[in-house]
Write a protein that holds these residues in place. Structure first.
Motif, PDB file in Angstrom:
ATOM      1  N   ALA A 154      -0.681 -12.236   2.817  1.00 25.72           N
ATOM      2  CA  ALA A 154      -1.536 -12.111   2.752  1.00 25.72           C
ATOM      3  C   ALA A 154      -2.435 -13.015   3.799  1.00 25.72           C
ATOM      4  O   ALA A 154      -2.923 -12.919   4.104  1.00 25.72           O
ATOM      5  N   LEU A 157      -1.312 -11.818   6.451  1.00 21.98           N
ATOM      6  CA  LEU A 157      -2.451 -10.605   6.627  1.00 21.98           C
ATOM      7  C   LEU A 157      -3.668 -11.236   6.887  1.00 21.98           C
ATOM      8  O   LEU A 157      -4.903 -10.474   8.682  1.00 21.98           O
ATOM      9  N   ALA A 173       1.194  -4.959   4.945  1.00 19.98           N
ATOM     10  CA  ALA A 173       0.476  -4.200   4.837  1.00 19.98           C
ATOM     11  C   ALA A 173       1.048  -3.374   3.684  1.00 19.98           C
ATOM     12  O   ALA A 173       0.971  -3.157   1.971  1.00 19.98           O
ATOM     13  N   PHE A 176       3.168  -6.254   1.363  1.00 24.77           N
ATOM     14  CA  PHE A 176       2.229  -6.740   0.118  1.00 24.77           C
ATOM     15  C   PHE A 176       1.876  -5.525  -0.667  1.00 24.77           C
ATOM     16  O   PHE A 176       1.717  -5.658  -2.038  1.00 24.77           O
ATOM     17  N   TRP A 197      -6.037 -12.652  -3.312  1.00 25.44           N
ATOM     18  CA  TRP A 197      -4.926 -12.225  -2.516  1.00 25.44           C
ATOM     19  C   TRP A 197      -5.750 -11.032  -1.964  1.00 25.44           C
ATOM     20  O   TRP A 197      -5.617 -10.930  -0.170  1.00 25.44           O
ATOM     21  N   VAL A 201      -6.933 -10.248   1.974  1.00 33.19           N
ATOM     22  CA  VAL A 201      -5.861  -9.311   3.090  1.00 33.19           C
ATOM     23  C   VAL A 201      -7.300  -8.555   2.986  1.00 33.19           C
ATOM     24  O   VAL A 201      -6.561  -8.333   4.648  1.00 33.19           O
ATOM     25  N   VAL A 227      -2.873  -0.789   1.587  1.00 30.28           N
ATOM     26  CA  VAL A 227      -3.369  -2.264   0.777  1.00 30.28           C
ATOM     27  C   VAL A 227      -3.440  -1.722  -0.755  1.00 30.28           C
ATOM     28  O   VAL A 227      -3.303  -2.059  -1.782  1.00 30.28           O
TER      29      VAL A 227
END
Length: 566
Positions: A154, A157, A173, A176, A197, A201, A227
């Motif tokens: 996070a 990004l 991404a 994550f 988070w 992000v 995401v």
């Protein structure tokens, strides 16, 4: 640190990190333990491998576990012949290693030098609670690993502009999204940290999204779709399956634990106990004194980590903490030690104070490991430490005066009848049901839908708030009520003073002594070894149980005989 030493650390940081990780894994192995609650997941996993489905009792779909992904991993190990305790230890230690490495990377978002990052790893890995929960049998270390990796990704990004060339932004991404989904599948309360988070992000992607995209502005939205879309699809499919299979979106344990009075007071005591036994007061006091300097020097990453810590602590207070030794603190510890190291290295200016604070954190862990146990006070201060220590949790399974594993083995050996129809009831719903293989009513309701929703409310102790009644156990056809296992000597003369307790309340609701034992119920003394026997309540009559009593010569006693008419 002398300049020459600093250069060596920077140049050899990878080697030093590897040595530290190996030593910390050895320490975690030395601190290994197993706990009864892990065997709940093991029982679900074994039933899944046996073809009965993800259930506690075959034919009774109830979600009495809170660690779906972990249970599947254990089932995978069992499917290839790995014993579940060994499997859980191996998985936990692997997660422990990955958590240390992810924490090192997370610390790299705050420290450009290797020295502070290595310090974070040492403080984390030597923390007794974090080290011990590398084993234990539960999903604790897996959740910590996933959430630490999510926090690191996070911040990457959020802070790093997307690159026009290559697939790195898409890969990050994707990672994550997958790790976030895995964290939720491991424990739904991972959503508490993800609440921080995900906005971080998404803001980072959109803030940097147009950098290097003169020809196309579509890629940032691809990252956003990944995401959001990956966890939505994965977790959404899981929730739909749960709704269809169990009839509920939330685990049965949620209903067993809600409505407890005074939960927030227990939660505050839980946090206070952790801080007191680990000597965290000097670090917390230093942070309080240096608040103006912290505000001036605080980078966005620190603010985000601090907010995550506050939110998680609020959640722990809300749910009343836990009855196991500070298990709920483990997912927070990587972030906590990153913040503590930032405070010591970047905010505190005096080297002497820095050394004292680091030494306090290290020695506090040693002090905790040597002295902590249920109900202890700290320096004479009555801190409400209402958690069971690792020694106590391990002792439930193997100490001669408890030995729940042996209780389960003996019950299975004696009462696994030709039709498999003997039903037991117990508050210790892990090793005893697992090793006995008998159909079991969980008297605390974690694995029982009726008790979770309609059981007698006992108090606010997490996981022990509700209890089955004699009426319900009779309706369920429970033959043998183990309750909280009562182990006593085999000498009949010592029976009234044995660990069976001072009243029959141990077999049912210890707070509801007005609830009489049903007429005709008797006590059985079942030998465990040459010195010990376990006492169980023979509730609903069974021809097979009667046959076992006759064949094995088990002693059957009335309550007047045991308690002298009490």
């Amino acid at each position: 640190m002398p300049r020459s030493w600093g250069l060596i650390v920077e140049r050899r940081s990878g080697t030093i990190l590897l040595v530290f990780v190996v030593l910390l894994v050895a320490l975690a192995w030395a601190n290994r333990f197993a706990q009864d609650d892990a065997f709940i997941s093991f029982r679900y996993a074994r039933n899944l491998v046996a073809g009965h489905g993800l259930v506690f009792n075959p034919g009774e779909p109830v979600e009495g576990y809170t660690n779906f992904l972990w249970t599947l991993l254990i089932a995978g190990g069992m499917a290839v012949g790995i014993e579940p305790v060994a499997c859980s230890f191996a998985l936990g230690l692997m997660c422990f290693v990955f958590t240390l490495l992810a924490t090192y990377q997370l610390a790299g978002r705050l420290f450009s030098r290797a020295g502070p990052r290595l310090l974070v790893v040492v403080l984390l890995g030597t923390n007794y609670t974090f080290s011990a929960y590398a084993t234990g049998g539960l999903e604790t270390q897996l959740q910590a690993c996933l959430l630490t990796a999510v926090a690191w990704l996070a911040l990457r990004l959020f802070e790093e502009p997307s690159s026009r060339s290559g697939t790195a932004p898409i890969a990050r991404a994707t990672a994550f999204g997958l790790l976030s989904a895995a964290a939720l599948l491991t424990r739904l309360d991972s959503a508490v940290m993800l609440l921080v988070w995900y906005p971080v992000v998404l803001f980072g992607i959109l803030r940097h999204g147009t950098v290097g995209y003169e020809k196309s502005r579509a890629r940032p939205w691809i990252q956003v779709a990944i995401v959001l879309g990956l966890p939505t699809v994965i977790v959404g499919a899981w929730l739909l399956w749960k709704l269809n299979y169990y009839g509920d979106l939330l685990p049965n344990t949620f209903y067993a634990k809600i409505g407890a009075p005074g939960a927030w007071r227990r939660g505050l005591g839980y946090l206070a106990g952790f801080a007191a036994t680990y000597w965290l007061a000097p670090v917390l006091l230093t942070a309080l004194i240096l608040v103006p300097r912290i505000v001036r020097r605080c980078p966005p990453a620190v603010a985000m980590l601090a907010f995550t810590a506050v939110l998680w602590c609020s959640y722990v207070v809300k749910v009343g903490g836990d009855f196991m030794e500070f298990r709920f603190m483990v997912p927070l510890l990587p972030i906590g030690f990153v913040l503590a190291t930032w405070l010591i290295i970047d905010v505190v200016r005096r080297p002497v104070v820095q050394v004292i604070l680091v030494a306090t954190l290290l020695l506090g862990s040693v002090y905790h490991a040597w002295t902590y146990d249920t109900g202890r006070t700290v320096f004479g201060c009555a801190v409400p430490l209402r958690t069971e220590s690792f020694r106590t949790l391990q002792g439930h399974l193997s100490d001669p005066d408890e030995n729940w594993q042996r209780v389960g083995e003996v019950l299975g050996e004696l009462f696994a009848g030709p039709d498999g129809d003997v039903v037991i009831a117990t508050t210790a719903a892990g090793a005893i049901p697992y090793y006995s293989g008998l159909k079991t009513v969980d008297m605390l309701g974690l694995n029982d839908r009726h008790v979770a929703r309609h059981g007698t409310v006992l108090g606010s102790r997490p996981g022990h708030q509700k209890m089955a009644t004699f009426e319900y156990m009779t309706e369920r056809g429970v033959h043998l009520v183990v309750g909280h296992p009562a182990i006593g000597p085999r000498d009949p003369a010592a029976l009234p003073q044995s660990s069976i307790g001072h009243d029959y309340g141990r077999f049912a609701d210890p707070a509801a002594h007005s609830q009489p034992v049903p007429e005709g119920a008797t006590l059985l003394g079942i030998p465990l070894d040459v010195d010990h026997q376990v006492f169980v309540l023979y509730l609903v009559r069974s021809d097979w149980v009667d046959e076992v009593i006759r064949r094995r010569g088990l002693r059957q006693m009335t309550f007047d005989e045991v308690f002298g008419g009490r």
